[in-house]
Design a protein around this motif. Structure first.
Motif, PDB file in Angstrom:
ATOM      1  N   GLY A   1      -0.432 -34.058  21.267  1.00  0.00           N
ATOM      2  CA  GLY A   1       0.941 -34.227  21.703  1.00  0.00           C
ATOM      3  C   GLY A   1       1.352 -35.692  21.649  1.00  0.00           C
ATOM      4  N   GLY A   2       2.591 -35.946  22.006  1.00  0.00           N
ATOM      5  CA  GLY A   2       3.144 -37.301  21.955  1.00  0.00           C
ATOM      6  C   GLY A   2       4.599 -37.229  21.543  1.00  0.00           C
ATOM      7  N   ASP A   3       4.976 -37.966  20.531  1.00  0.00           N
ATOM      8  CA  ASP A   3       6.346 -37.961  20.029  1.00  0.00           C
ATOM      9  C   ASP A   3       6.391 -37.226  18.691  1.00  0.00           C
ATOM     10  OD1 ASP A   3       8.761 -39.039  18.459  1.00  0.00           O
ATOM     11  OD2 ASP A   3       9.128 -39.789  20.498  1.00  0.00           O
ATOM     12  N   ALA A   4       7.126 -36.129  18.633  1.00  0.00           N
ATOM     13  CA  ALA A   4       7.133 -35.273  17.442  1.00  0.00           C
ATOM     14  C   ALA A   4       7.770 -35.960  16.238  1.00  0.00           C
ATOM     15  CB  ALA A   4       7.866 -33.965  17.744  1.00  0.00           C
ATOM     16  N   LEU A   5       8.815 -36.746  16.443  1.00  0.00           N
ATOM     17  CA  LEU A   5       9.461 -37.407  15.311  1.00  0.00           C
ATOM     18  C   LEU A   5       8.601 -38.544  14.765  1.00  0.00           C
ATOM     19  CD1 LEU A   5      13.196 -37.464  16.456  1.00  0.00           C
ATOM     20  CD2 LEU A   5      12.089 -35.920  14.834  1.00  0.00           C
ATOM     21  N   TYR A   6       7.884 -39.233  15.634  1.00  0.00           N
ATOM     22  CA  TYR A   6       6.940 -40.255  15.178  1.00  0.00           C
ATOM     23  C   TYR A   6       5.843 -39.607  14.343  1.00  0.00           C
ATOM     24  CZ  TYR A   6       3.818 -44.322  15.469  1.00  0.00           C
ATOM     25  OH  TYR A   6       3.019 -45.398  15.169  1.00  0.00           O
ATOM     26  N   LEU A   7       5.354 -38.469  14.817  1.00  0.00           N
ATOM     27  CA  LEU A   7       4.328 -37.736  14.074  1.00  0.00           C
ATOM     28  C   LEU A   7       4.864 -37.255  12.731  1.00  0.00           C
ATOM     29  CD1 LEU A   7       1.554 -36.387  13.875  1.00  0.00           C
ATOM     30  CD2 LEU A   7       2.494 -34.463  15.178  1.00  0.00           C
ATOM     31  N   SER A   8       6.059 -36.720  12.717  1.00  0.00           N
ATOM     32  CA  SER A   8       6.664 -36.247  11.479  1.00  0.00           C
ATOM     33  C   SER A   8       6.796 -37.381  10.467  1.00  0.00           C
ATOM     34  CB  SER A   8       8.047 -35.642  11.764  1.00  0.00           C
ATOM     35  OG  SER A   8       8.681 -35.237  10.568  1.00  0.00           O
ATOM     36  N   TYR A   9       7.251 -38.530  10.945  1.00  0.00           N
ATOM     37  CA  TYR A   9       7.415 -39.682  10.061  1.00  0.00           C
ATOM     38  C   TYR A   9       6.093 -40.057   9.408  1.00  0.00           C
ATOM     39  CZ  TYR A   9       8.272 -44.509   8.589  1.00  0.00           C
ATOM     40  OH  TYR A   9       8.371 -45.672   7.858  1.00  0.00           O
ATOM     41  N   TRP A  10       5.019 -40.131  10.185  1.00  0.00           N
ATOM     42  CA  TRP A  10       3.742 -40.564   9.634  1.00  0.00           C
ATOM     43  C   TRP A  10       3.048 -39.462   8.843  1.00  0.00           C
ATOM     44  CZ3 TRP A  10       2.641 -45.148   8.408  1.00  0.00           C
ATOM     45  CH2 TRP A  10       3.215 -46.214   9.100  1.00  0.00           C
ATOM     46  N   MET A  11       3.340 -38.219   9.136  1.00  0.00           N
ATOM     47  CA  MET A  11       2.826 -37.160   8.262  1.00  0.00           C
ATOM     48  C   MET A  11       3.432 -37.280   6.865  1.00  0.00           C
ATOM     49  SD  MET A  11       2.416 -33.618  10.394  1.00  0.00           S
ATOM     50  CE  MET A  11       0.964 -33.335  11.411  1.00  0.00           C
ATOM     51  N   LYS A  12       4.707 -37.617   6.813  1.00  0.00           N
ATOM     52  CA  LYS A  12       5.370 -37.790   5.515  1.00  0.00           C
ATOM     53  C   LYS A  12       4.909 -39.079   4.828  1.00  0.00           C
ATOM     54  CE  LYS A  12       9.495 -35.345   7.148  1.00  0.00           C
ATOM     55  NZ  LYS A  12      10.897 -35.513   7.628  1.00  0.00           N
ATOM     56  N   GLN A  13       4.860 -40.176   5.568  1.00  0.00           N
ATOM     57  CA  GLN A  13       4.473 -41.457   4.994  1.00  0.00           C
ATOM     58  C   GLN A  13       3.041 -41.438   4.465  1.00  0.00           C
ATOM     59  OE1 GLN A  13       7.736 -42.967   4.718  1.00  0.00           O
ATOM     60  NE2 GLN A  13       6.402 -44.734   4.874  1.00  0.00           N
ATOM     61  N   SER A  14       2.173 -40.737   5.175  1.00  0.00           N
ATOM     62  CA  SER A  14       0.764 -40.716   4.803  1.00  0.00           C
ATOM     63  C   SER A  14       0.475 -39.805   3.621  1.00  0.00           C
ATOM     64  CB  SER A  14      -0.084 -40.262   5.997  1.00  0.00           C
ATOM     65  OG  SER A  14       0.191 -38.899   6.314  1.00  0.00           O
ATOM     66  N   GLY A  15       1.361 -38.829   3.378  1.00  0.00           N
ATOM     67  CA  GLY A  15       1.116 -37.835   2.346  1.00  0.00           C
ATOM     68  C   GLY A  15       0.499 -36.563   2.869  1.00  0.00           C
ATOM     69  N   LEU A  16       0.172 -36.515   4.168  1.00  0.00           N
ATOM     70  CA  LEU A  16      -0.421 -35.297   4.730  1.00  0.00           C
ATOM     71  C   LEU A  16       0.563 -34.136   4.714  1.00  0.00           C
ATOM     72  CD1 LEU A  16      -2.801 -33.885   6.123  1.00  0.00           C
ATOM     73  CD2 LEU A  16      -1.852 -34.647   8.320  1.00  0.00           C
ATOM     74  N   ALA A  17       1.838 -34.409   4.941  1.00  0.00           N
ATOM     75  CA  ALA A  17       2.837 -33.335   5.008  1.00  0.00           C
ATOM     76  C   ALA A  17       2.855 -32.499   3.738  1.00  0.00           C
ATOM     77  CB  ALA A  17       4.224 -33.917   5.282  1.00  0.00           C
ATOM     78  N   GLU A  18       2.771 -33.138   2.585  1.00  0.00           N
ATOM     79  CA  GLU A  18       2.819 -32.387   1.336  1.00  0.00           C
ATOM     80  C   GLU A  18       1.535 -31.609   1.087  1.00  0.00           C
ATOM     81  OE1 GLU A  18       2.169 -35.075  -2.363  1.00  0.00           O
ATOM     82  OE2 GLU A  18       3.130 -36.352  -0.847  1.00  0.00           O
ATOM     83  N   LEU A  19       0.442 -32.017   1.729  1.00  0.00           N
ATOM     84  CA  LEU A  19      -0.822 -31.300   1.582  1.00  0.00           C
ATOM     85  C   LEU A  19      -0.916 -30.062   2.480  1.00  0.00           C
ATOM     86  CD1 LEU A  19      -3.597 -34.068   1.508  1.00  0.00           C
ATOM     87  CD2 LEU A  19      -2.922 -32.564  -0.359  1.00  0.00           C
ATOM     88  N   LEU A  20      -0.255 -30.096   3.615  1.00  0.00           N
ATOM     89  CA  LEU A  20      -0.448 -29.078   4.639  1.00  0.00           C
ATOM     90  C   LEU A  20      -0.331 -27.633   4.127  1.00  0.00           C
ATOM     91  CD1 LEU A  20       1.318 -30.647   7.761  1.00  0.00           C
ATOM     92  CD2 LEU A  20      -1.133 -30.293   7.420  1.00  0.00           C
ATOM     93  N   PRO A  21       0.710 -27.280   3.355  1.00  0.00           N
ATOM     94  CA  PRO A  21       0.847 -25.870   2.959  1.00  0.00           C
ATOM     95  C   PRO A  21      -0.322 -25.339   2.130  1.00  0.00           C
ATOM     96  CG  PRO A  21       2.912 -27.045   2.632  1.00  0.00           C
ATOM     97  CD  PRO A  21       1.872 -28.075   2.911  1.00  0.00           C
ATOM     98  N   SER A  22      -1.045 -26.222   1.453  1.00  0.00           N
ATOM     99  CA  SER A  22      -2.125 -25.776   0.575  1.00  0.00           C
ATOM    100  C   SER A  22      -3.498 -25.809   1.232  1.00  0.00           C
ATOM    101  CB  SER A  22      -2.157 -26.655  -0.686  1.00  0.00           C
ATOM    102  OG  SER A  22      -2.500 -27.995  -0.362  1.00  0.00           O
ATOM    103  N   LEU A  23      -3.593 -26.297   2.454  1.00  0.00           N
ATOM    104  CA  LEU A  23      -4.896 -26.454   3.084  1.00  0.00           C
ATOM    105  C   LEU A  23      -5.469 -25.122   3.564  1.00  0.00           C
ATOM    106  CD1 LEU A  23      -4.402 -29.703   5.204  1.00  0.00           C
ATOM    107  CD2 LEU A  23      -5.359 -29.460   2.910  1.00  0.00           C
ATOM    108  N   LYS A  24      -6.782 -25.026   3.521  1.00  0.00           N
ATOM    109  CA  LYS A  24      -7.467 -23.838   4.047  1.00  0.00           C
ATOM    110  C   LYS A  24      -7.678 -23.949   5.554  1.00  0.00           C
ATOM    111  CE  LYS A  24     -12.260 -25.404   3.725  1.00  0.00           C
ATOM    112  NZ  LYS A  24     -13.639 -25.062   3.295  1.00  0.00           N
ATOM    113  N   ALA A  25      -7.515 -25.133   6.103  1.00  0.00           N
ATOM    114  CA  ALA A  25      -7.807 -25.393   7.511  1.00  0.00           C
ATOM    115  C   ALA A  25      -6.880 -24.612   8.440  1.00  0.00           C
ATOM    116  CB  ALA A  25      -7.679 -26.884   7.807  1.00  0.00           C
TER     117      ALA A  25
END
Length: 222
Positions: A101-125
């Motif tokens: 938990g924490g700040d959802a918009l801060y998390l969203s920003y860094w998920m996008k900046q890091s490249g994790l956001a685009e990976l998420l839909p394809s992950l098996k995790a």
């Protein structure tokens, strides 16, 4: 990707049993990465001892301390400075992502900046979110939860599910998180929203959402 979107972590047997069902192996054989990034954007929980408690499994919310085979840390703010070959294969092979938990918009920003956001839909995790870690999957977080402001001044999140989440409903430490406040929050949304207490989670598999609860929740349709 399988999502288990919680308000307060794995807080009861119903949520725990759903987690076990979502894994393709026992918890004791599952390797996880925990993501504390959202905490740094919120004035109540980071940086500092709260982030350490999440990572080490010392906090009250059951997430990291469930008996996993191994626990690593994925800090999203560091990833833009690291070659993708150093972290993408790790994320692609991991069994579970635990997102604090924490700040959802801060998390969203860094998920996008890091490249994790685009990976998420394809992950098996299996993705297990807590509070902001769950809210970030929504199209928007709603005006009530705008804290850290992204560069575009928007409350848009990742949009990987079709609903928004109001966590910690009626929590004793958050007297403002009432049903009346949730109703006002829902009125600011352009789509459906779930208000839920810490005994509730939402399981999402193949775009099908199911509420898992031993507490109280309410769906707002707008």
């Amino acid at each position: 990707m399988k999502l288990l979107l919680t308000s307060g972590g794995i807080t009861n047997n119903s949520i725990y049993n759903e987690l076990v069902d979502m894994l393709d192996k026992p918890i004791t054989d599952s390797n996880v990465l925990c993501i504390p990034t959202a905490m740094y954007g919120h004035p109540w929980v980071g940086p500092g001892v709260k982030a350490w408690k999440f990572i080490s499994g010392k906090e009250e919310n059951p997430m990291v301390n469930l008996g996993w085979k191994s626990v690593g840390v994925l800090e999203l703010t560091a990833l833009p400075t690291i070659d993708k070959d150093r972290w993408v294969p790790l994320v692609q092979e991991i069994d579970v992502l635990l997102v604090s938990g924490g700040d959802a918009l801060y998390l969203s920003y860094w998920m996008k900046q890091s490249g994790l956001a685009e990976l998420l839909p394809s992950l098996k995790a299996v993705y297990i979110g807590m509070s902001a870690g769950s809210m970030v999957m929504a199209p928007t977080v709603g005006e009530y939860f705008i804290g850290w402001t992204p560069p575009d001044d928007s409350d848009e999140a990742l949009g990987l599910v079709e609903f928004s989440i109001f966590p910690h409903l009626n929590h004793e430490s958050l007297p403002g998180n009432t049903l009346k406040a949730a109703e006002k929050w829902a009125a600011s949304l352009k789509g459906p929203g779930y208000a839920m207490d810490d005994q509730t989670a939402i399981k999402v598999i193949d775009d099908t959402a199911e509420v898992i609860s031993e507490g109280y929740w309410k769906l707002f349709q707008t």
